[in-house]
Design a protein around this motif. Structure first.
Motif, PDB file in Angstrom:
ATOM      1  N   LEU A 238      -0.341   4.642  -3.925  1.00  0.00           N
ATOM      2  CA  LEU A 238       0.009   4.967  -2.679  1.00  0.00           C
ATOM      3  C   LEU A 238       1.022   4.112  -2.049  1.00  0.00           C
ATOM      4  N   GLY A 239       0.945   2.933  -2.157  1.00  0.00           N
ATOM      5  CA  GLY A 239       1.826   1.978  -1.458  1.00  0.00           C
ATOM      6  C   GLY A 239       1.258   1.332  -0.310  1.00  0.00           C
ATOM      7  N   GLY A 240       0.016   1.461  -0.177  1.00  0.00           N
ATOM      8  CA  GLY A 240      -0.673   1.022   1.071  1.00  0.00           C
ATOM      9  C   GLY A 240      -1.857   1.939   1.581  1.00  0.00           C
ATOM     10  N   THR A 241      -1.959   1.798   2.731  1.00  0.00           N
ATOM     11  CA  THR A 241      -3.221   2.380   3.289  1.00  0.00           C
ATOM     12  C   THR A 241      -2.642   3.138   4.775  1.00  0.00           C
ATOM     13  N   LEU A 242      -3.060   4.235   5.297  1.00  0.00           N
ATOM     14  CA  LEU A 242      -2.812   4.577   6.636  1.00  0.00           C
ATOM     15  C   LEU A 242      -3.265   3.772   7.636  1.00  0.00           C
TER      16      LEU A 242
ATOM     17  N   THR B 127       6.770   8.615 -11.407  1.00  0.00           N
ATOM     18  CA  THR B 127       5.502   9.375 -11.440  1.00  0.00           C
ATOM     19  C   THR B 127       4.413   8.778 -10.645  1.00  0.00           C
ATOM     20  N   CYS B 128       3.997   7.645 -10.925  1.00  0.00           N
ATOM     21  CA  CYS B 128       2.865   6.865 -10.619  1.00  0.00           C
ATOM     22  C   CYS B 128       2.887   6.096  -9.496  1.00  0.00           C
ATOM     23  N   GLY B 129       4.370   5.424  -9.480  1.00  0.00           N
ATOM     24  CA  GLY B 129       4.609   4.384  -8.525  1.00  0.00           C
ATOM     25  C   GLY B 129       4.393   2.817  -8.970  1.00  0.00           C
ATOM     26  N   ASN B 130       3.782   2.816 -10.308  1.00  0.00           N
ATOM     27  CA  ASN B 130       3.572   1.423 -11.180  1.00  0.00           C
ATOM     28  C   ASN B 130       4.885   0.861 -11.249  1.00  0.00           C
TER      29      ASN B 130
END
Length: 162
Positions: free
Chosen positions: A71-75, A23-26
């Protein structure tokens, strides 16, 4: 060697037990994670963070009782990281849930973090949610003469009436 073998085995066992929350990536030992399963959390608020460590920092501070989205990072076009490399599509989908009223962008105050925040604000425009950001500026205990111009500019720009 006798002490290292059980430690190594425990580390392997721990690595194998950790899952990424669907769901959230945690990360947790279950998916959905404990935060997503917690019925006491405010389901009208989704706090967006770059990495799992940012989620944990907010939890340690005890300042948020909403849900999270990692998010797993940034653009970062220079590094070849585009929207498809982050969990932006699932965030937009979650934000469209009628129970969600606010999406808080808790991204780092870096060029990449700021760019990602602007991109997300555009993407969330049609989701019928309030999009907010963490305040930027003078830290508690900070002295003005020691702050850089960018921090001071952000503080003046983000000022509010008392």
């Amino acid at each position: 060697e006798q002490l290292l073998e059980p430690l190594a085995a425990a580390l392997v066992e721990t690595r194998d037990a950790i899952l990424t929350c669907e769901t959230c990536g945690n990360i947790d030992t279950q998916s959905p994670c404990a935060h997503c399963r917690d019925s006491q959390r405010d389901r009208s608020l989704i706090c967006v963070v770059e990495e799992v460590g940012d989620l944990w920092a907010l939890e340690r501070a005890g300042v948020l009782n909403g849900l999270y989205h990692v998010l797993g990072g940034t653009l970062s076009p220079l590094d070849g990281v585009g929207p498809e490399d982050l969990s932006i599509a699932t965030l937009i989908e979650r934000a469209r849930d009628p129970h969600v009223k606010e999406v808080l962008l808790a991204l780092n105050a870096t060029v990449e973090g700021q760019s990602t925040a602007h991109y997300l604000m555009d993407q969330l425009a049609g989701a019928n949610v309030t999009v907010s950001r963490l305040a930027h500026g003078v830290p508690i205990g900070g002295e003005l003469d020691y702050l850089d111009e960018g921090t001071l500019a952000a503080a003046v720009k983000s000022r509010k009436a008392m």
